[in-house]
Design a protein around this motif. Structure first.
Motif, PDB file in Angstrom:
ATOM      1  N   GLY A 161       0.783  -1.229   0.000  1.00 24.09           N
ATOM      2  CA  GLY A 161       0.000   0.000   0.000  1.00 24.09           C
ATOM      3  C   GLY A 161       0.808   1.269   0.000  1.00 24.09           C
ATOM      4  O   GLY A 161       0.395   2.286   0.525  1.00 24.09           O
TER       5      GLY A 161
ATOM      6  N   ASN B 294       9.481   9.147  -2.856  1.00 22.84           N
ATOM      7  CA  ASN B 294       9.994   9.775  -1.634  1.00 22.84           C
ATOM      8  C   ASN B 294      11.282   9.103  -1.183  1.00 22.84           C
ATOM      9  O   ASN B 294      11.590   7.998  -1.575  1.00 22.84           O
TER      10      ASN B 294
ATOM     11  N   GLU C  42      12.183   8.448 -15.163  1.00 21.20           N
ATOM     12  CA  GLU C  42      11.719   8.143 -13.813  1.00 21.20           C
ATOM     13  C   GLU C  42      10.359   7.461 -13.873  1.00 21.20           C
ATOM     14  O   GLU C  42       9.563   7.721 -14.763  1.00 21.20           O
ATOM     15  N   PRO C  43      10.097   6.642 -12.911  1.00 20.56           N
ATOM     16  CA  PRO C  43       8.884   5.834 -12.948  1.00 20.56           C
ATOM     17  C   PRO C  43       7.609   6.602 -12.645  1.00 20.56           C
ATOM     18  O   PRO C  43       6.541   6.017 -12.702  1.00 20.56           O
ATOM     19  N   GLU C  44       7.700   7.887 -12.347  1.00 22.92           N
ATOM     20  CA  GLU C  44       6.454   8.621 -12.162  1.00 22.92           C
ATOM     21  C   GLU C  44       5.559   8.475 -13.384  1.00 22.92           C
ATOM     22  O   GLU C  44       4.337   8.399 -13.280  1.00 22.92           O
TER      23      GLU C  44
ATOM     24  N   LEU D 296       3.323   5.667 -13.211  1.00 23.96           N
ATOM     25  CA  LEU D 296       2.141   5.846 -12.378  1.00 23.96           C
ATOM     26  C   LEU D 296       1.032   6.548 -13.157  1.00 23.96           C
ATOM     27  O   LEU D 296      -0.139   6.347 -12.898  1.00 23.96           O
TER      28      LEU D 296
ATOM     29  N   THR E 212      -3.606  -1.527   0.697  1.00 25.63           N
ATOM     30  CA  THR E 212      -3.918  -0.921   1.981  1.00 25.63           C
ATOM     31  C   THR E 212      -3.857   0.587   1.793  1.00 25.63           C
ATOM     32  O   THR E 212      -2.933   1.080   1.155  1.00 25.63           O
ATOM     33  N   PRO E 213      -4.820   1.303   2.324  1.00 26.60           N
ATOM     34  CA  PRO E 213      -4.734   2.753   2.155  1.00 26.60           C
ATOM     35  C   PRO E 213      -3.479   3.291   2.844  1.00 26.60           C
ATOM     36  O   PRO E 213      -3.076   2.817   3.893  1.00 26.60           O
ATOM     37  N   ALA E 214      -2.884   4.245   2.216  1.00 21.75           N
ATOM     38  CA  ALA E 214      -1.657   4.807   2.764  1.00 21.75           C
ATOM     39  C   ALA E 214      -1.941   5.590   4.030  1.00 21.75           C
ATOM     40  O   ALA E 214      -3.043   6.069   4.245  1.00 21.75           O
ATOM     41  N   ASP E 215      -0.935   5.660   4.851  1.00 22.25           N
ATOM     42  CA  ASP E 215      -1.022   6.379   6.108  1.00 22.25           C
ATOM     43  C   ASP E 215      -1.250   7.865   5.838  1.00 22.25           C
ATOM     44  O   ASP E 215      -0.392   8.536   5.286  1.00 22.25           O
TER      45      ASP E 215
ATOM     46  N   ILE F 211       1.005  11.173   7.253  1.00 18.50           N
ATOM     47  CA  ILE F 211       2.267  11.658   6.725  1.00 18.50           C
ATOM     48  C   ILE F 211       2.076  12.136   5.308  1.00 18.50           C
ATOM     49  O   ILE F 211       1.705  11.370   4.434  1.00 18.50           O
TER      50      ILE F 211
ATOM     51  N   ALA G 110       3.174  13.714   1.704  1.00 28.03           N
ATOM     52  CA  ALA G 110       4.330  13.473   0.834  1.00 28.03           C
ATOM     53  C   ALA G 110       5.442  14.453   1.138  1.00 28.03           C
ATOM     54  O   ALA G 110       6.570  14.093   1.366  1.00 28.03           O
ATOM     55  N   ASP G 111       5.116  15.720   1.158  1.00 25.05           N
ATOM     56  CA  ASP G 111       6.077  16.746   1.540  1.00 25.05           C
ATOM     57  C   ASP G 111       5.389  18.064   1.261  1.00 25.05           C
ATOM     58  O   ASP G 111       4.556  18.153   0.372  1.00 25.05           O
TER      59      ASP G 111
END
Ligand SMILES: Nc1ncnc2c1ncn2[C@@H]1O[C@H](COP(=O)(O)OP(=O)(O)O)[C@@H](O)[C@H]1O
Ligand SMILES: [Mg+2]
Lengths: 402, 726
Positions: free
Chosen positions: A154, A161, B310-312, B315, B330-333, B336, B338-339
């Motif tokens: 996930g 990052n 780059e692999p972006e 996506l 799973t949903p990301a946390d 936090i 990204a920035d």
């Protein structure tokens, strides 16, 4: 089931002259501390034998310094062994050198580390793809595989990052994804979740088991936490001072500890268990003393017994299924079937404290402070509860060994 | 020398006994040295070869011969590539100063750079591999460590000796000694860097099947990079200091000048070469410093190069994305983020009024640049007319901005500012990434600075002896360009979307005001200080002085004093006589350029602007921004006037006519104003991103927010952060 990893008669001695007297002493069964005092050599492993079968989660559990890390490191030859054999997929790991060894490490196994050991200067996706990178897989393919592995945990939104930008739990998921990216048969996980706080750890364990259910890897998992070991392990190996003490299913470990040492651990688990009687007792459903035995048996249904109460509501006698059937067969009355030698306990007692009482197989009367019946505790339920290790461990989250 | 002594032998306790047991260590060594020089000549030559080759071809054959501006340009580019724009500009400016000290100084500066580079290059070639070996193999470190310890205990002079014995006096031996002296920290730090890499990270690389070579290149070296860079920096600084010492054994470079100045007690030589030495040290240190993060141009270029694939992009690829979604994720946390890159990412686009202002600025900037090629002076030279008598009357001739007799460094200053205005404008128009100062405030700063410089040329009065001088069209174009660019930039600052990068303090800030006032004080001092020193008049030997000289001559003849001291005494007396005749021109005198007065005027204007920017007059945010930019412009102008005067005179230098310390003090005043404006304005940016409060990863943020915590209700910070995140 096919065997995947086998350690047989493995010794590992740390020191200048590992194959010297220290090894002889270790083979003669001299304890670790004595060997160290007499030779200055540290015993990492002494006569370790275990087999990990394909598709199982094999957990090695022991206190810090018991040689768990040393053991797991012999599997991919990060440590060479002093004596004995390490076989993976029928191949002798010790015999491998140079590029054979590197290819073996790349293709056969992924490793997850206690403190993540991510490459801080690479992005998450480059961390995950490192194994493939070393294999020489083209970048596009590598990135696809890495993203796929990241999506398993996930984390694909964080592909670009740096690891330092993620929380501890996320970093370890990256570590897991790195191990999964090259799709190896074997995962080596050295205290993989020990650095995480309990809630995250729990979540990670669930996640790992979900992944395992899907991918069916062979997992060699190291932990110092018996709860974790019992929770996720198909089989558990307990180590002490470099030696294997017991190997078995979680149930075996709990119910048939091989030595006093293991028993002590299990003891810890029992004492730590906070499941109380009132969580598994059933409602009293007292028995009217004036009915016939047949009616009494009907009243019992699938229960193992029912109590007869006095005017104040205190239990005075009990009818069990066994007694009822026996007496009705002989044509006796209900009074003949009732027995008074039953055990009692309080609703707040832990299961551990009624364990012995349950051994007689009679229903236990749960009574309050004034002696009134508040519940009926079926010994079968206690056993069921004890056997269901998972739910048993679920009931509490206490760090037993740190 | 027998131990079985006869009766009259001295007792062992006596010191004299030591004479009987002399260990001939000295003569052994001499023997060996002799033997080596005689028999191993080939080996010695082979060792010396790379040094000789590099010094002959690279240092003497290339760097020293290179036209000076080329070297400045090269160093500028190098600094730009490995560091950033600021360092590059500082490098170029510093080198220009070194050059303006004089040809002699320049040559030695170039040579010093070359020798340092050779020493550091060879250090890197030897030191980093040794350090890596030491870091990876304990046995190597076990040998190296005591060696390095010993090397660092030995005094730097001692290093010179063996090299003198084996390779003689000269640059080759000196560079070798320098290299050996500078080597230890690089080895140590490389070793340390490798060893510092966390064991489990290295183990991870191995566990994923990396061969040892990849473990080194993928993990150990990148993670040891900061340490290695520090090592190179240390090595460079050590080489620098050792090169000064090595001058004793004939290394060229600024050390030689210093050494000579020491011997001759020549204060002026010592000061100038010392200054050049210092500037060079600062420059090289800056260039070789480890960059924090990856902000330098070079790494940005490489990152950009790598990110081509780059692999972006993967996506964004819908087909692949669909494949990904199939696996249950799973949903990301969410806690936090990204920035908080948003602060950098979103720039407000350029609107129509802003565009008009930008175009105006470009026109002005272009005029400023063009002026360089137009006539600045007719019939005489304004500036060099002071130092070169022949330039005081040049009937019928005219001189362009770049000519020494024309605008010279004033014109250079104007042109540079014009270029800056254009760069800032173009950068915002095409909205590519650029430095902090390529923005409206930077443009205003440069436009005002250029205008003041042009005006500075205009108000400079020609030497009283100059005949028939008149200003040329180029100067007027420069002034016109300055006015247009200033007007355009002013408007630009008014209409540009802007935002403080961090919240402004609500109160008046003291520092800019203090700096502004200090600047004005410096300007006043500058006005009363010497701007030019004319020693061209010969010493007039009056009868009294002649009598003094005669007295010394007589004493020497009589043998009362030695002839040496007598000679220097006579020189001293003559010099004293000459000192009495020299002409000192201060900043306000009508015999001089009169630039001291204008320095004061412009400084005062800048100080007022700085005070306004600091909040003294209750101006709004935008006016504070404007005031800050204006103060910096004034500072730049004052600085450029000083540079223009000093630089122009240096171009047509007469050893007996020099610019004075007043110009330097004026330059300091300019710096003060620059700093004063910068304090306020550095907090602003062209784009207004998130209302008035913008958080970014600025290092000042923590101090700022703590400063703000006292004035703001608690929790503002968090509230803002949430809005930023959502
Ligand atoms: N490289 C080493 N050199 C010497 N002793 C070691 C080394 N690695 C481990 N040991 C010793 O081996 C024993 C087992 O260590 P380890 O396998 O790391 O334990 P665990 O992982 O179970 O905490 C410890 O007594 C430890 O001190
Ligand atoms: Mg361990």
């Amino acid at each position: 089931m096919k065997e995947k990893i086998r350690l047989s008669g493995v010794y590992k001695i740390f020191g200048d002259q590992p194959r010297g007297r220290a090894l002889d002493l270790a083979k003669a069964g001299v304890p670790k501390d004595d060997v160290q005092a007499r030779t200055g050599h540290v015993i990492g492993l002494t006569d370790v034998n275990f087999t990990v079968r394909e598709g199982e989660i094999f957990v090695v559990m022991g206190l810090s310094g018991s040689g768990k890390s040393t053991a797991i490191r012999t599997v991919n030859q990060l440590h060479t062994v002093t004596d004995g054999e390490v076989i993976v997929d029928g191949e002798d790991v010790q015999a491998m050198t140079g590029s054979t060894l590197q290819a073996f490490r790349r293709e056969k196994m992924g490793m997850v580390f206690q403190h993540f050991a991510l490459f801080p200067h690479r992005s998450v996706i480059d961390n995950v793809g490192y194994g493939l990178n070393v294999q020489g897989v083209a970048k596009r393919e590598r990135d696809k595989a890495s993203l796929r592995a990241l999506s398993l945990v996930g984390l694909e939104p964080y592909a670009m990052n740096r690891p330092s930008e993620l929380s501890g739990g996320m970093q370890q998921r990256v570590g897991l994804a790195r191990a999964l990216a090259a799709d190896p048969d074997i995962l080596l996980m050295d205290e993989a979740f020990s650095a995480l706080d309990p809630l995250i750890r729990r979540q990670m364990q669930d996640e790992m088991m979900a992944i395992q259910a899907e991918l069916q890897k062979t997992i060699l998992f190291i932990t110092h936490d018996l709860n974790e070991a019992l929770r996720i392990g198909d089989r558990v190996c307990i180590m002490k001072d470099g030696a294997v003490v017991q190997i078995g299913t979680p149930e075996d470990i709990l119910t048939k500890p091989a030595t006093g040492y293991v028993a002590e651990f299990v003891q810890d688990v029992d004492q730590g268990r906070v499941i109380q009687v009132n969580e598994i007792m059933v409602e009293p459903r007292p028995l009217d003393a004036s009915v016939s035995v047949q009616e009494g048996l009907q009243h019992l249904g699938d229960r193992s017994g029912a109590f007869v109460l006095d005017a104040e509501g205190k239990p005075v006698s009990v009818l069990t299924t066994g007694d009822g059937i026996r007496v009705s067969g002989m044509g006796g009355s209900l009074a003949d079937a009732l027995r008074t030698d039953f055990e009692t306990c309080g609703p707040d007692d832990t299961l551990a404290s009624v364990y012995a009482a349950a051994g007689r197989g009679l229903p236990i009367a749960v009574i309050d402070d004034s002696g009134r019946l508040v519940g009926n505790l079926d010994p079968r339920h206690i056993m069921e509860e004890m056997g269901r290790v998972e739910s048993l461990i679920d009931g509490f989250e206490r760090e037993v060994f740190l | 020398m027998s131990l079985i002594s006869t009766a009259d032998q001295v007792p062992v306790t006596d010191n004299e006994v030591l004479d009987e047991f002399t260990i001939p260590f000295g003569s052994w060594t001499e023997e060996s040295v002799n033997w080596i020089t005689l028999n191993l000549e080939g080996l010695l030559d082979a060792i010396a070869w790379p040094f000789e080759f590099l010094i002959d071809n690279f240092v003497e054959g290339f760097l020293v011969d290179l036209p000076w501006l080329w070297l400045v340009g090269i160093m500028f580019l190098v600094a730009l590539l490995v560091r950033n724009f600021t360092v590059a500009v500082g490098t170029a400016a510093g080198l220009v100063v070194c050059g303006l000290l004089g040809n002699e100084y320049w040559e030695e500066t170039a040579r010093t750079i070359g020798l340092i580079l050779v020493a550091v290059l060879l250090c890197v070639i030897i030191g980093i591999p040794l350090g890596i070996l030491a870091g990876r193999i304990d046995a190597v470190w076990g040998v190296l460590r005591p060696t390095l310890d010993a090397m660092q205990v030995i005094h730097s002079f001692v290093y010179l000796l063996p090299f003198i014995y084996f390779w003689g006096v000269g640059a080759v031996g000196a560079t070798m000694a320098t290299m050996i002296f500078a080597l230890p920290p690089l080895i140590r730090l490389t070793n340390l860097g490798i060893r510092q890499v966390p064991e489990d990270v290295v183990e991870a690389a191995r566990a994923y099947g990396a061969p040892e070579r990849r473990v080194l290149t993928d993990v150990q070296l990148p993670l040891a990079r900061p340490a290695i860079m520090t090592g190179i920096n240390q090595t460079l600084l050590l080489a620098f200091s050792m090169l000064g010492v090595a001058a004793i054994m004939g290394a060229g470079g600024l050390g030689r000048l210093l050494f000579r100045a020491l011997g001759q007690q020549d204060v002026s030589l010592a000061a100038s070469s010392g200054l050049a030495f210092f500037i060079l040290a600062v420059i090289l240190d800056r260039i070789a410093q480890t960059e924090v993060g990856h902000t330098n141009l070079f790494s940005r270029i490489t990152t950009a190069w790598k990110s081509r694939r780059e692999p972006e992009v993967l996506l964004d690829d819908p087909a692949f994305n669909a494949e990904l979604r199939k696996g249950d994720t799973t949903p990301a946390d969410p806690t936090i983020d990204a920035d908080d890159e948003g602060a950098e990412g979103s720039r407000t686009p350029v609107g129509a009024p802003e565009r008009a202002a930008i175009i105006t600025s470009i026109v002005g900037g272009a005029l400023m640049v063009v002026s360089l090629f137009l006539t600045w002076a007719n019939d005489a030279s304004k500036l060099t007319g002071y130092s070169r008598r022949s330039d005081q009357e040049l009937p019928g001739e005219s001189f362009a901005g770049w000519a020494a007799e024309g605008g010279s460094w004033f014109a250079f200053g104007v042109t540079a500012m014009g270029i800056f205005v254009i760069l800032a404008a173009v950068r915002v128009l095409v909205s590519s990434a650029g430095g902090r100062w390529l923005s409206p405030d930077g443009a205003l700063l440069a436009a005002v600075g250029g205008l003041i410089t042009a005006v500075g040329y205009f108000v400079t009065s020609p030497s009283p002896l100059t005949v028939g001088y008149s200003d040329g069209i180029g100067m007027w174009v420069a002034i016109l360009g300055g006015v247009i660019a200033s007007a355009g930039a002013l408007r630009w600052v008014q209409v540009a979307p802007y935002g403080p990068r961090r919240p402004l303090k609500p109160k008046i800030v003291a520092a800019p005001i203090v700096l502004g006032i200090t600047g004005v004080i410096f300007a006043v001092v500058s006005m009363f200080s010497m701007w030019a020193l004319d020693e061209r008049a010969d010493a007039v030997i009056t009868p009294e002085i002649q009598a003094q000289i005669d007295e010394v001559v007589r004493a020497a003849a009589a043998g009362e004093i030695d002839s040496g001291p007598a000679g220097s005494e006579i020189l001293r007396i003559r010099a004293q006589a000459a000192t009495a005749e020299r002409l000192v021109v201060d900043g306000k005198s009508s015999d001089g350029p009169g630039l001291g007065i204008w320095t004061l005027i412009f400084s005062a204007a800048g100080a007022v602007a700085a005070a306004g920017a600091a909040g003294a007059f209750g101006l709004g945010d935008r006016r504070q921004w404007l005031g800050g930019a204006f103060a910096m412009g004034a500072g730049t102008g004052v600085l450029l006037i000083a540079v223009g005067w000093v630089g122009s005179l240096a171009r047509a230098s007469d050893p007996n006519f020099t610019s004075g310390v007043g110009a330097m003090i004026g330059g300091i005043a300019g710096f003060m104003l620059l700093a004063a404006g910068n304090i306020v304005i550095a907090g602003f940016e062209r784009s207004q991103v998130y209302g008035d409060l913008v958080l970014d990863s600025d290092s000042n943020q923590s101090t700022q927010s703590s400063a703000r915590a006292s004035t703001d209700p608690a929790g503002t910070d968090d509230a803002v952060r949430t809005t930023v995140a959502t």
